[in-house]
Design an enzyme around this catalytic site. Structure first.
Site, PDB file in Angstrom:
ATOM      1  N   GLY A 116     -31.973  -5.329  -6.003  1.00  0.00           N
ATOM      2  CA  GLY A 116     -32.446  -5.537  -7.373  1.00  0.00           C
ATOM      3  C   GLY A 116     -32.305  -4.268  -8.178  1.00  0.00           C
ATOM      4  O   GLY A 116     -31.988  -3.192  -7.637  1.00  0.00           O
ATOM      5  N   LEU A 117     -32.550  -4.416  -9.459  1.00  0.00           N
ATOM      6  CA  LEU A 117     -32.423  -3.278 -10.370  1.00  0.00           C
ATOM      7  C   LEU A 117     -33.419  -2.171 -10.038  1.00  0.00           C
ATOM      8  O   LEU A 117     -34.446  -2.429  -9.384  1.00  0.00           O
ATOM      9  CB  LEU A 117     -32.696  -3.753 -11.807  1.00  0.00           C
ATOM     10  CG  LEU A 117     -31.668  -4.707 -12.431  1.00  0.00           C
ATOM     11  CD1 LEU A 117     -32.203  -5.252 -13.756  1.00  0.00           C
ATOM     12  CD2 LEU A 117     -30.326  -3.990 -12.634  1.00  0.00           C
ATOM     13  N   SER A 118     -33.120  -0.991 -10.516  1.00  0.00           N
ATOM     14  CA  SER A 118     -34.089   0.094 -10.427  1.00  0.00           C
ATOM     15  C   SER A 118     -35.358  -0.349 -11.169  1.00  0.00           C
ATOM     16  O   SER A 118     -35.274  -0.897 -12.272  1.00  0.00           O
ATOM     17  CB  SER A 118     -33.499   1.345 -11.094  1.00  0.00           C
ATOM     18  OG  SER A 118     -34.445   2.368 -11.105  1.00  0.00           O
ATOM     19  N   GLY A 119     -36.494  -0.163 -10.544  1.00  0.00           N
ATOM     20  CA  GLY A 119     -37.759  -0.547 -11.174  1.00  0.00           C
ATOM     21  C   GLY A 119     -38.161  -1.998 -10.942  1.00  0.00           C
ATOM     22  O   GLY A 119     -39.201  -2.444 -11.432  1.00  0.00           O
ATOM     23  N   SER A 120     -37.366  -2.731 -10.161  1.00  0.00           N
ATOM     24  CA  SER A 120     -37.700  -4.145  -9.942  1.00  0.00           C
ATOM     25  C   SER A 120     -38.800  -4.316  -8.888  1.00  0.00           C
ATOM     26  O   SER A 120     -39.324  -5.417  -8.718  1.00  0.00           O
ATOM     27  CB  SER A 120     -36.447  -4.935  -9.542  1.00  0.00           C
ATOM     28  OG  SER A 120     -35.884  -4.393  -8.363  1.00  0.00           O
ATOM     29  N   GLY A 121     -39.109  -3.250  -8.172  1.00  0.00           N
ATOM     30  CA  GLY A 121     -40.194  -3.318  -7.186  1.00  0.00           C
ATOM     31  C   GLY A 121     -39.723  -3.357  -5.744  1.00  0.00           C
ATOM     32  O   GLY A 121     -40.491  -3.708  -4.840  1.00  0.00           O
ATOM     33  N   LYS A 122     -38.492  -2.930  -5.497  1.00  0.00           N
ATOM     34  CA  LYS A 122     -37.949  -2.971  -4.130  1.00  0.00           C
ATOM     35  C   LYS A 122     -38.767  -2.113  -3.168  1.00  0.00           C
ATOM     36  O   LYS A 122     -39.161  -2.578  -2.095  1.00  0.00           O
ATOM     37  CB  LYS A 122     -36.493  -2.457  -4.115  1.00  0.00           C
ATOM     38  CG  LYS A 122     -35.536  -3.255  -4.979  1.00  0.00           C
ATOM     39  CD  LYS A 122     -34.124  -2.708  -4.910  1.00  0.00           C
ATOM     40  CE  LYS A 122     -33.934  -1.284  -5.400  1.00  0.00           C
ATOM     41  NZ  LYS A 122     -34.226  -1.064  -6.836  1.00  0.00           N
ATOM     42  N   SER A 123     -38.978  -0.863  -3.552  1.00  0.00           N
ATOM     43  CA  SER A 123     -39.670   0.054  -2.639  1.00  0.00           C
ATOM     44  C   SER A 123     -41.115  -0.375  -2.438  1.00  0.00           C
ATOM     45  O   SER A 123     -41.663  -0.266  -1.327  1.00  0.00           O
ATOM     46  CB  SER A 123     -39.650   1.479  -3.196  1.00  0.00           C
ATOM     47  OG  SER A 123     -38.337   1.863  -3.464  1.00  0.00           O
ATOM     48  N   SER A 190     -28.021  -1.757  -4.237  1.00  0.00           N
ATOM     49  CA  SER A 190     -26.842  -2.478  -3.701  1.00  0.00           C
ATOM     50  C   SER A 190     -26.294  -3.457  -4.733  1.00  0.00           C
ATOM     51  O   SER A 190     -26.409  -4.666  -4.576  1.00  0.00           O
ATOM     52  CB  SER A 190     -27.176  -3.177  -2.378  1.00  0.00           C
ATOM     53  OG  SER A 190     -28.417  -3.829  -2.386  1.00  0.00           O
TER      54      SER A 190
END
Ligand SMILES: Nc1ncnc2c1ncn2[C@@H]1O[C@H](COP(=O)(O)OS(=O)(=O)O)[C@@H](OP(=O)(O)O)[C@H]1O
Ligand SMILES: Nc1ncnc2c1ncn2[C@@H]1O[C@H](COP(=O)(O)OP(=O)(O)O)[C@@H](O)[C@H]1O
Length: 286
Positions: A116-123, A190
């Site tokens: 997902g985009l940066s800031g989408s909450g992946k981490s 990715s």
């Protein structure tokens, strides 16, 4: 050279697993079933029961015809590998295999690929997931794009070729963790479909679980927890995903996480969705 990456830290602060004897190193040990993590988080006392898992499974499948995709520690001993740059490289097989490690851990190794985009909450999701699984006595390891770029991938930029290599390396490492029996959580933008699919192809059917953080760009940009969108809009970062670099959303990921009526589910609710999926598909047992 890397720029603008930040570390993520995951605090697994509920339970810790304590080894209670030296038998583990000699005999192997049995299931983590009795792991008990209620509010007081009592540590297991009997997880080091000696078992014959390794011995019996050795004889049961050492003769099996295992392909590279079946198990990275399998393979045909006679096969000379023409992969990559090196020639005359022969796969070395060991009788302790993925199935043995899974039995030990009472779980199945797999890769949860969060894109997902940066800031989408992946981490944040990766961390909530690791915490939720840890509380259930399951072994996980997070490969976060930002973090891996501080070490293994510190030589890579955000140019297209380097992103491809970043994804490829993380895919290979995630596969090794899965082969170790670990629930491996890869969390990186990715952005390219082809490269995510190449990582999927490294694993057996079902063992690659793609989780798409389908959060609109406007929401990610409004969060801007690292201030990078602002810099990208100001032209101070070139080639920022979603602004002036592409993101190709997955077409058929196993799990899609979205806002509902413009409200984003909490990280722990999102983690529960993934954990339920793993449970349903049998990954939380050997
Ligand atoms: N140009 C550009 N584009 C996108 N992201 C950038 C860029 N420069 C720095 N960053 C920061 O690097 C993090 C993304 O690293 P990844 O390894 O996940 O990216 S990629 O998969 O190779 O595309 C990403 O972290 P997350 O916000 O956690 O996604 C950003 O903080
Ligand atoms: N489910 C959520 N609901 C609301 N805010 C969230 C959620 N998940 C993450 N955030 C917030 O969004 C920001 C970006 O989260 P992060 O996990 O760093 O995203 P990514 O790794 O995709 O860049 C952080 O400030 C984080 O607290």
């Amino acid at each position: 050279m890397i720029a603008n990456t930040c570390n993520h830290y995951c605090f697994l602060n509920c339970c810790s697993v304590h080894s209670s004897g030296s038998s583990a190193t000699k005999l192997g040990f049995s299931s983590f079933n009795s792991f008990n993590c209620g509010l007081n988080c009592s540590a297991r006392s009997d997880f080091l029961k000696p078992v014959k898992a390794v011995e019996s499974s050795r004889t049961s499948h050492i003769e099996a015809n295992i392909t590279h995709a079946d198990d990275v520690s399998g393979g045909n001993l006679d096969k000379r590998c023409g992969n990559g740059m090196a020639e005359n490289v022969v796969w070395h097989k060991c009788s302790v295999q993925k199935i043995d490690r899974q039995e030990l851990l009472q779980q199945k190794g797999c890769v949860i690929w969060i894109t997902g985009l940066s800031g989408s909450g992946k981490s944040t999701l990766a961390c909530a997931l690791a915490r939720g699984l840890h509380m259930r006595g399951k072994l996980t390891y997070i490969l976060d794009g930002d973090n891996v770029r501080h070490g293994l991938n510190k030589d890579l930029t955000f140019k297209a070729d380097d992103r491809v290599e970043n994804i490829r390396r993380i895919g290979e490492v995630a596969k090794l963790f899965a082969d170790a029996g670990v629930i491996s959580i890869a969390s990186l933008i990715s952005p390219y479909r082809k490269d995510r699919d190449a990582c999927r192809a490294l694993l057996q059917e079902g063992d690659f679980i793609e989780v798409f953080m389908d959060i609109p760009l406007q929401v990610c940009e409004a969060r801007d927890s690292k201030g990078l969108y602002k810099l990208a809009r100001a032209g101070k970062i070139k080639g920022f995903t979603g602004i002036d670099d592409p993101y190709e959303p997955p077409l058929k990921s196993e799990i899609v996480l979205q806002q509902k009526e413009e409200i984003c589910p909490s990280p722990s609710d999102m983690a529960d969705v993934v954990i339920s999926y793993l449970e349903r598909k049998g990954y939380l047992q050997a």
